[in-house]
Scaffold this motif. Structure first.
Motif, PDB file in Angstrom:
ATOM      1  N   ALA A   1      -8.329   0.693   0.504  1.00  0.00           N
ATOM      2  CA  ALA A   1      -7.098   1.263  -0.024  1.00  0.00           C
ATOM      3  C   ALA A   1      -7.380   2.204  -1.189  1.00  0.00           C
ATOM      4  O   ALA A   1      -6.807   3.293  -1.271  1.00  0.00           O
TER       5      ALA A   1
ATOM      6  N   ARG B   1       0.866   4.209  -2.732  1.00  0.00           N
ATOM      7  CA  ARG B   1       0.717   5.612  -2.322  1.00  0.00           C
ATOM      8  C   ARG B   1       1.846   6.471  -2.908  1.00  0.00           C
ATOM      9  O   ARG B   1       1.601   7.574  -3.418  1.00  0.00           O
TER      10      ARG B   1
ATOM     11  N   ARG C   1       1.604   9.502  -5.688  1.00  0.00           N
ATOM     12  CA  ARG C   1       2.178  10.805  -5.357  1.00  0.00           C
ATOM     13  C   ARG C   1       3.094  11.308  -6.470  1.00  0.00           C
ATOM     14  O   ARG C   1       3.221  12.510  -6.707  1.00  0.00           O
TER      15      ARG C   1
ATOM     16  N   LEU D   1       0.834  -1.199   0.000  1.00  0.00           N
ATOM     17  CA  LEU D   1       0.000   0.000   0.000  1.00  0.00           C
ATOM     18  C   LEU D   1       0.872   1.254   0.000  1.00  0.00           C
ATOM     19  O   LEU D   1       0.561   2.228  -0.688  1.00  0.00           O
ATOM     20  N   GLU D   2       1.964   1.222   0.732  1.00  0.00           N
ATOM     21  CA  GLU D   2       2.854   2.383   0.765  1.00  0.00           C
ATOM     22  C   GLU D   2       3.500   2.611  -0.604  1.00  0.00           C
ATOM     23  O   GLU D   2       3.693   3.751  -1.029  1.00  0.00           O
TER      24      GLU D   2
ATOM     25  N   GLU E   1      -8.712   5.429   0.103  1.00  0.00           N
ATOM     26  CA  GLU E   1      -7.648   6.216   0.733  1.00  0.00           C
ATOM     27  C   GLU E   1      -6.712   6.842  -0.297  1.00  0.00           C
ATOM     28  O   GLU E   1      -6.237   7.966  -0.127  1.00  0.00           O
ATOM     29  N   LEU E   2      -6.465   6.121  -1.378  1.00  0.00           N
ATOM     30  CA  LEU E   2      -5.512   6.587  -2.391  1.00  0.00           C
ATOM     31  C   LEU E   2      -6.074   7.676  -3.306  1.00  0.00           C
ATOM     32  O   LEU E   2      -5.335   8.284  -4.069  1.00  0.00           O
TER      33      LEU E   2
END
Length: 246
Positions: A46, A24, A28, A20-21, A49-50
């Motif tokens: 997820a 993300r 970005r 997930l990181e 959130e993204l």
């Protein structure tokens, strides 16, 4: 311009943790990401959130299944376009000493990590070589370098991912498809935070930098390997371990 502007990436095991990181960090840097995972609830959370469907999609995928992997990649292409980056991150643990480990626990860990990475590498490379561009990133582990007590299955699988990475890079490099691996060390995640304090202190004592890594520090290396900053790197294994087990 962001490092991954207009890139399309797929991340297996991307619904939580390091995966997930990575998703993300990719978003970005301008990418659109498809998450493949077996956890539908976590996958949906997820995506929300993204940033929602404009930048992220979730596809249920068991990486042990070649059909599931192919469906995931086709869904990514239909949603966002040709795949530029493939991250084979899905994993699991079934720790036990050899004396106590069942054959099923050995087979399951090998299948998810090693067969899963092979399925993803093969399917992504087939598409990337046609376009003569692409970056495949396989998530190994420092356990695949040194071997860890109680992890004959996990250490074997993660070592196998290194061999897979190096062999695959020799097969597809002439088509400008790069295949690299990352070996995280002790990284702070929900799983490692649940370990007993004594175990965590022992691990930290082995790290020259004196602390666990953060998931974003692994994700930043994935961004580097996914981007043109690493355009002449293939078959490499980058340790993200704070100097542990050098």
């Amino acid at each position: 311009m962001a490092l991954l502007e207009n890139k399309v990436a797929v991340v297996t095991g991307g619904a939580q943790g390091i995966g997930l990181e990575i998703a993300r960090a990719f978003i970005r840097e301008g990418a659109r990401v498809v998450i493949g995972d077996i956890n539908k609830e976590a996958g949906a959370a997820a995506v929300a959130e993204l940033g929602g469907d404009e930048v992220a999609r979730f596809v249920h995928c068991d990486v042990r299944s070649t059909t599931d992997v192919d469906v995931m990649l086709r869904a990514a292409e239909e949603s966002f376009g040709p795949i530029d980056v493939m991250v084979n991150n899905a994993g699991m643990t079934r720790d036990a000493t050899m004396r106590r480990m069942s054959e099923q626990d050995f087979d399951d860990v090998i299948a998810v990590h090693l067969r899963g990475a092979w399925n993803g590498t093969r399917a992504a490379a087939e598409r990337m070589r046609e376009r003569e561009t692409g970056s495949i990133i396989n998530i190994s582990s420092i356990s695949g370098k040194v071997g860890m007590l109680g992890q004959t299955n996990y250490s074997a699988a993660k070592a196998g991912i290194v061999g897979l990475t190096k062999a695959a890079c020799k097969e597809v490099g002439f088509k400008n498809v790069r295949v690299n691996a990352i070996q995280p060390g002790y990284i702070r995640t929900a799983m490692t935070e649940a370990m007993p304090e004594a175990v965590k202190e022992q691990k930290k004592a082995e790290i020259p930098m004196g602390r666990p890594g953060e998931a974003v520090e692994v994700a930043n290396v994935a961004v580097f390997l996914a981007s043109d900053l690493s355009s002449y790197m293939s078959g490499t294994v980058l340790e993200v371990s704070g100097g542990r087990h050098i």
